[in-house]
Design a protein around this motif. Structure first.
Motif, PDB file in Angstrom:
ATOM      1  N   HIS A 141      96.785  29.903  -1.307  1.00  0.00           N
ATOM      2  CA  HIS A 141      97.684  28.755  -1.498  1.00  0.00           C
ATOM      3  C   HIS A 141      99.141  29.146  -1.286  1.00  0.00           C
ATOM      4  CE1 HIS A 141      98.499  24.696  -3.104  1.00  0.00           C
ATOM      5  NE2 HIS A 141      99.612  25.241  -3.561  1.00  0.00           N
ATOM      6  N   LEU A 142      99.502  30.357  -1.683  1.00  0.00           N
ATOM      7  CA  LEU A 142     100.895  30.799  -1.573  1.00  0.00           C
ATOM      8  C   LEU A 142     101.195  31.467  -0.235  1.00  0.00           C
ATOM      9  CD1 LEU A 142     101.434  32.295  -5.150  1.00  0.00           C
ATOM     10  CD2 LEU A 142     102.123  30.042  -4.310  1.00  0.00           C
ATOM     11  N   SER A 143     100.212  31.561   0.639  1.00  0.00           N
ATOM     12  CA  SER A 143     100.424  32.199   1.935  1.00  0.00           C
ATOM     13  C   SER A 143     101.558  31.512   2.701  1.00  0.00           C
ATOM     14  CB  SER A 143      99.133  32.126   2.761  1.00  0.00           C
ATOM     15  OG  SER A 143      99.328  32.661   4.043  1.00  0.00           O
ATOM     16  N   GLY A 144     102.475  32.306   3.210  1.00  0.00           N
ATOM     17  CA  GLY A 144     103.604  31.762   3.959  1.00  0.00           C
ATOM     18  C   GLY A 144     104.762  31.295   3.101  1.00  0.00           C
ATOM     19  N   SER A 145     104.655  31.454   1.771  1.00  0.00           N
ATOM     20  CA  SER A 145     105.749  31.031   0.887  1.00  0.00           C
ATOM     21  C   SER A 145     106.975  31.914   1.088  1.00  0.00           C
ATOM     22  CB  SER A 145     105.315  31.111  -0.582  1.00  0.00           C
ATOM     23  OG  SER A 145     104.296  30.192  -0.857  1.00  0.00           O
ATOM     24  N   PRO A 146     108.169  31.351   0.986  1.00  0.00           N
ATOM     25  CA  PRO A 146     109.378  32.167   1.128  1.00  0.00           C
ATOM     26  C   PRO A 146     109.558  33.107  -0.054  1.00  0.00           C
ATOM     27  CG  PRO A 146     109.940  29.934   0.452  1.00  0.00           C
ATOM     28  CD  PRO A 146     108.469  29.933   0.762  1.00  0.00           C
ATOM     29  N   PRO A 147     110.228  34.238   0.151  1.00  0.00           N
ATOM     30  CA  PRO A 147     110.528  35.128  -0.976  1.00  0.00           C
ATOM     31  C   PRO A 147     111.258  34.361  -2.080  1.00  0.00           C
ATOM     32  CG  PRO A 147     111.049  36.188   1.101  1.00  0.00           C
ATOM     33  CD  PRO A 147     110.742  34.753   1.427  1.00  0.00           C
ATOM     34  N   GLY A 148     110.974  34.711  -3.313  1.00  0.00           N
ATOM     35  CA  GLY A 148     111.588  34.007  -4.438  1.00  0.00           C
ATOM     36  C   GLY A 148     110.744  32.868  -4.967  1.00  0.00           C
ATOM     37  N   THR A 149     109.653  32.549  -4.270  1.00  0.00           N
ATOM     38  CA  THR A 149     108.717  31.546  -4.782  1.00  0.00           C
ATOM     39  C   THR A 149     108.217  31.975  -6.166  1.00  0.00           C
ATOM     40  OG1 THR A 149     107.986  30.789  -2.602  1.00  0.00           O
ATOM     41  CG2 THR A 149     106.420  30.534  -4.420  1.00  0.00           C
ATOM     42  N   VAL A 150     108.040  30.990  -7.048  1.00  0.00           N
ATOM     43  CA  VAL A 150     107.582  31.276  -8.407  1.00  0.00           C
ATOM     44  C   VAL A 150     106.273  30.532  -8.665  1.00  0.00           C
ATOM     45  CG1 VAL A 150     108.138  31.206 -10.859  1.00  0.00           C
ATOM     46  CG2 VAL A 150     109.967  31.515  -9.184  1.00  0.00           C
ATOM     47  N   ALA A 151     105.293  31.249  -9.182  1.00  0.00           N
ATOM     48  CA  ALA A 151     104.023  30.625  -9.550  1.00  0.00           C
ATOM     49  C   ALA A 151     103.658  31.038 -10.968  1.00  0.00           C
ATOM     50  CB  ALA A 151     102.913  31.032  -8.583  1.00  0.00           C
ATOM     51  N   VAL A 152     103.115  30.089 -11.719  1.00  0.00           N
ATOM     52  CA  VAL A 152     102.649  30.340 -13.091  1.00  0.00           C
ATOM     53  C   VAL A 152     101.149  30.095 -13.128  1.00  0.00           C
ATOM     54  CG1 VAL A 152     102.759  29.574 -15.491  1.00  0.00           C
ATOM     55  CG2 VAL A 152     104.863  29.766 -14.142  1.00  0.00           C
ATOM     56  N   VAL A 153     100.417  31.026 -13.725  1.00  0.00           N
ATOM     57  CA  VAL A 153      98.964  30.931 -13.820  1.00  0.00           C
ATOM     58  C   VAL A 153      98.569  30.690 -15.280  1.00  0.00           C
ATOM     59  CG1 VAL A 153      96.767  32.098 -13.404  1.00  0.00           C
ATOM     60  CG2 VAL A 153      98.719  32.503 -11.853  1.00  0.00           C
ATOM     61  N   ASP A 154      97.842  29.626 -15.524  1.00  0.00           N
ATOM     62  CA  ASP A 154      97.443  29.215 -16.870  1.00  0.00           C
ATOM     63  C   ASP A 154      95.912  29.231 -16.954  1.00  0.00           C
ATOM     64  OD1 ASP A 154      97.456  28.061 -19.427  1.00  0.00           O
ATOM     65  OD2 ASP A 154      97.360  26.033 -18.579  1.00  0.00           O
ATOM     66  N   TYR A 155      95.240  30.256 -17.476  1.00  0.00           N
ATOM     67  CA  TYR A 155      95.899  31.401 -18.062  1.00  0.00           C
ATOM     68  C   TYR A 155      95.104  32.656 -17.734  1.00  0.00           C
ATOM     69  CZ  TYR A 155      92.565  30.588 -21.946  1.00  0.00           C
ATOM     70  OH  TYR A 155      91.435  30.383 -22.704  1.00  0.00           O
ATOM     71  N   LEU A 156      95.629  33.825 -18.120  1.00  0.00           N
ATOM     72  CA  LEU A 156      95.116  35.125 -17.699  1.00  0.00           C
ATOM     73  C   LEU A 156      93.655  35.339 -18.064  1.00  0.00           C
ATOM     74  CD1 LEU A 156      95.772  38.022 -16.610  1.00  0.00           C
ATOM     75  CD2 LEU A 156      96.360  38.632 -18.967  1.00  0.00           C
ATOM     76  N   GLN A 157      93.279  35.023 -19.302  1.00  0.00           N
ATOM     77  CA  GLN A 157      91.963  35.416 -19.819  1.00  0.00           C
ATOM     78  C   GLN A 157      90.787  34.680 -19.186  1.00  0.00           C
ATOM     79  OE1 GLN A 157      94.656  35.189 -21.770  1.00  0.00           O
ATOM     80  NE2 GLN A 157      94.777  37.219 -22.671  1.00  0.00           N
ATOM     81  N   ILE A 158      91.035  33.594 -18.463  1.00  0.00           N
ATOM     82  CA  ILE A 158      89.893  32.877 -17.879  1.00  0.00           C
ATOM     83  C   ILE A 158      89.879  32.937 -16.353  1.00  0.00           C
ATOM     84  CG2 ILE A 158      89.469  31.342 -19.829  1.00  0.00           C
ATOM     85  CD1 ILE A 158      91.099  29.203 -18.505  1.00  0.00           C
ATOM     86  N   LEU A 159      90.687  33.801 -15.772  1.00  0.00           N
ATOM     87  CA  LEU A 159      90.649  33.957 -14.323  1.00  0.00           C
ATOM     88  C   LEU A 159      89.281  34.426 -13.839  1.00  0.00           C
ATOM     89  CD1 LEU A 159      94.054  35.515 -13.169  1.00  0.00           C
ATOM     90  CD2 LEU A 159      93.024  33.378 -12.389  1.00  0.00           C
ATOM     91  N   ASP A 160      88.602  35.229 -14.653  1.00  0.00           N
ATOM     92  CA  ASP A 160      87.288  35.737 -14.247  1.00  0.00           C
ATOM     93  C   ASP A 160      86.171  35.196 -15.129  1.00  0.00           C
ATOM     94  OD1 ASP A 160      87.898  37.083 -16.569  1.00  0.00           O
ATOM     95  OD2 ASP A 160      87.230  39.042 -15.846  1.00  0.00           O
ATOM     96  N   GLN A 161      86.382  34.016 -15.689  1.00  0.00           N
ATOM     97  CA  GLN A 161      85.386  33.454 -16.602  1.00  0.00           C
ATOM     98  C   GLN A 161      84.061  33.191 -15.891  1.00  0.00           C
ATOM     99  OE1 GLN A 161      86.484  30.723 -19.984  1.00  0.00           O
ATOM    100  NE2 GLN A 161      85.507  29.228 -18.667  1.00  0.00           N
TER     101      GLN A 161
END
Length: 237
Positions: A141-161
């Motif tokens: 999804h972030l491919s090609g984003s300019p430097p300085g792009t900010v992404a927040v992931v909600d949340y860490l513990q369920i990324l591999d649920q």
């Protein structure tokens, strides 16, 4: 008088102006102050409300950083993540919220509750809601984003649920490599162990992060912990 942006962002704008137009910094600051309705910078800084720690987090992050946002439920970690994204949008950056927890409607409602520039900027925040969110989805999804792009992931513990997803350690390593290669800032909202006994005025730390599936916490370059209104920022690099 309400400012168009927090003071630290106005200062950054003045520094860019000074560099681009080869102006003394004090002249650039005064020009920004006049745009905000003040005769000079000293009047702006003396009459405006000081920035809170929550409003200064973005200014302490650089491209390639992985930030951990940790707190117990109800202490504001997700709202701080949304605040960081709003501040990024205010600076004209791409801002993306990946959530495995909330619907887009719920997220938009919480963004509006932040007030300030949320009504004007909230629609500029991209919101990705899917149980399929993983390192692969985020990187694509972030491919090609300019430097300085900010992404927040909600949340860490369920990324591999889901068992079909790679381990959390493998996902985090891929995300770190992608962030560094592309100058993107990634922020991960994280749970804190409920068994941690916190004294009044204290906040959790890296050792209090709840990690049912182990990862090296050294993968993060920055961390921010919240508890009962106290915010504490750590530079881990």
């Amino acid at each position: 008088m309400k400012l168009s942006a927090p003071i630290y962002q106005l200062k950054r704008k003045a520094k860019l102006l000074a560099r681009n137009e080869k102006l003394p910094l004090h002249e650039a600051l005064d020009r920004i102050a006049r745009e905000e309705g003040f005769a000079r910078w000293s009047l702006l800084s003396s009459r405006s409300v000081p920035d809170t720690p929550e409003r200064a987090v973005l200014s302490r992050l650089s491209g390639g950083d992985l930030l951990l946002l940790g707190a117990r439920p109800g202490h504001g970690k997700t709202m701080l993540g949304l605040r960081i994204l709003l501040d990024a949008a205010l600076e004209g950056r791409r801002a993306v919220f990946f959530t495995l927890e909330w619907t887009e409607c719920e997220t938009r409602s919480r963004i509006r509750s932040l007030g300030d520039h949320a009504d004007a900027l909230g629609d500029k925040l991209e919101i990705v809601t899917s149980e399929e969110i993983s390192a692969d989805v985020i990187v694509e999804h972030l491919s090609g984003s300019p430097p300085g792009t900010v992404a927040v992931v909600d949340y860490l513990q369920i990324l591999d649920q889901q068992r079909s997803k790679p381990s959390l350690a493998a996902q985090m390593e891929r995300l770190r490599q992608s962030a560094r290669a592309n100058g993107i800032i990634l922020c991960f909202i994280s749970q804190v162990d409920r068994a941690v006994d916190l004294k009044p005025g204290s906040v959790p730390g890296m050792g209090d992060i709840r990690l049912p599936n182990p990862i090296e916490t050294g993968i993060f370059s920055k961390a921010c912990f919240l508890h009962q209104g106290t915010v504490r920022f750590h530079d881990l690099a």
